[in-house]
Design an enzyme around this catalytic site. Sequence first.
Site, mmCIF file in Angstrom:
data_model
loop_
_atom_site.group_PDB
_atom_site.id
_atom_site.type_symbol
_atom_site.label_atom_id
_atom_site.label_comp_id
_atom_site.label_asym_id
_atom_site.label_seq_id
_atom_site.Cartn_x
_atom_site.Cartn_y
_atom_site.Cartn_z
ATOM 1 N N ASN A 10 -6.530 -27.027 -34.113
ATOM 2 C CA ASN A 10 -5.450 -28.010 -34.165
ATOM 3 C C ASN A 10 -5.890 -29.189 -33.298
ATOM 4 O OD1 ASN A 10 -3.127 -29.498 -33.966
ATOM 5 N ND2 ASN A 10 -1.950 -27.945 -32.819
ATOM 6 N N TRP A 11 -6.313 -30.239 -33.980
ATOM 7 C CA TRP A 11 -6.862 -31.388 -33.233
ATOM 8 C C TRP A 11 -5.773 -32.233 -32.591
ATOM 9 C CZ3 TRP A 11 -11.527 -33.679 -36.540
ATOM 10 C CH2 TRP A 11 -12.578 -32.750 -36.503
ATOM 11 N N LYS A 12 -4.521 -31.979 -32.918
ATOM 12 C CA LYS A 12 -3.395 -32.755 -32.356
ATOM 13 C C LYS A 12 -3.684 -34.259 -32.526
ATOM 14 C CE LYS A 12 -2.307 -28.901 -29.396
ATOM 15 N NZ LYS A 12 -1.664 -28.406 -28.161
ATOM 16 N N HIS A 97 5.235 -26.158 -34.865
ATOM 17 C CA HIS A 97 4.505 -26.179 -33.582
ATOM 18 C C HIS A 97 5.481 -26.572 -32.468
ATOM 19 C CE1 HIS A 97 1.731 -27.234 -30.413
ATOM 20 N NE2 HIS A 97 0.819 -26.537 -31.066
ATOM 21 N N GLU A 99 5.234 -28.417 -30.004
ATOM 22 C CA GLU A 99 5.281 -29.842 -29.645
ATOM 23 C C GLU A 99 6.162 -30.614 -30.629
ATOM 24 O OE1 GLU A 99 1.034 -30.373 -29.410
ATOM 25 O OE2 GLU A 99 0.998 -29.156 -27.588
ATOM 26 N N GLU A 173 2.360 -18.566 -30.412
ATOM 27 C CA GLU A 173 1.869 -19.435 -29.345
ATOM 28 C C GLU A 173 2.928 -19.525 -28.241
ATOM 29 O OE1 GLU A 173 -1.208 -22.445 -30.873
ATOM 30 O OE2 GLU A 173 0.749 -23.228 -31.422
ATOM 31 N N GLY A 179 -2.296 -25.301 -23.606
ATOM 32 C CA GLY A 179 -2.924 -26.338 -22.788
ATOM 33 C C GLY A 179 -2.887 -26.077 -21.289
ATOM 34 N N SER A 214 -4.328 -21.692 -25.109
ATOM 35 C CA SER A 214 -5.475 -21.599 -24.189
ATOM 36 C C SER A 214 -6.541 -20.615 -24.670
ATOM 37 C CB SER A 214 -5.008 -21.241 -22.764
ATOM 38 O OG SER A 214 -4.216 -22.293 -22.259
ATOM 39 N N GLY A 235 -6.316 -25.239 -29.801
ATOM 40 C CA GLY A 235 -6.076 -26.657 -29.559
ATOM 41 C C GLY A 235 -7.282 -27.288 -28.883
ATOM 42 N N GLY A 236 -7.200 -27.413 -27.559
ATOM 43 C CA GLY A 236 -8.228 -28.117 -26.776
ATOM 44 C C GLY A 236 -9.655 -27.714 -27.106
HETATM 45 P P1 PGA Z 1 -4.426 -25.030 -26.705
HETATM 46 O O1 PGA Z 1 -3.365 -25.446 -27.834
HETATM 47 O O2 PGA Z 1 -5.464 -24.160 -27.365
HETATM 48 O O3 PGA Z 1 -4.979 -26.329 -26.193
HETATM 49 O O4 PGA Z 1 -3.671 -24.285 -25.664
HETATM 50 C C1 PGA Z 1 -3.013 -24.557 -28.858
HETATM 51 C C2 PGA Z 1 -2.016 -25.200 -29.786
HETATM 52 O O5 PGA Z 1 -1.193 -26.008 -29.338
HETATM 53 O O6 PGA Z 1 -2.024 -24.924 -31.000
#
Ligand code: PGA
Length: 255
Positions: A10-12, A97, A99, A173, A179, A214, A235-236
Amino acid sequence: MKSTKYVIGNWKLNPATLADAKALSDELQSSLSANLSCVLGIASGFLHFNTVRASLNDVLVGAQDITHKTGDTGAFTGDVSAKQLADMGADFVLVGHSERRQYHGETSDILIKKIAHALQNNLSVVFCIGETKDEYSRQQTLDVLSRQLDILATFSGEEPPQNALPKILIAYEPVWAIGTGLTPTLDEIASVHEFIANKLSKMGLKAPILYGGSANENNAKELACVSGVDGVLVGGASLKATSFCKIAEAFSAAC
Ligand code: PGA
């Protein structure tokens, strides 16, 4: 036989430029080892979608959102629809998600509409669920997840899209793990995944259950061996081609 594993990035809202998106996807494509057995996906931003998709031959490409207002076209300024996304060759879309729930006020009603539009347009849905830090501390995780999963009952009869993914994948998640570098214990992840699988089965659904929050190249091997973990949403660590490849290798080799 080992079950199929899914590793989805997930490149956000990354990266800042089209040139960087192309460089990252080119690097990812060239770093992937030929004998990976897991299914790979990247959820890119809309603006970079076409370029990323053109670079990634061995990776499914999806988006991070679609509008709930319509599955098609209409007077919805600024929106992107499931139909437009499918026409661009997307295989999947993230829905729910944390966010989006947190910063865009996405309610169950909105999420139901998004899932319906996605499935009607031949897009698989990666449905994200998870508890906040407060809910985790108050031991409300399973109640929260149960409520979040309830909306899927509507979709138990839907036919799967014609692509390499099931119609719905769940991404568990924990919001407090996203993050932050924090993760639940492996036992906690195993018992939550078991709970989710049982809940889905009571609703007449079967879906791969990914862990997210994470996940990185250092914890991928142990995550990949947790019972009931069918993959990971990253994500990251998906923003570094080498890290994402190592995670993919860990899940390909999973117990
Ligand atoms: P993260 O994000 O791996 O940076 O914790 C995961 C996500 O939000 O899908």
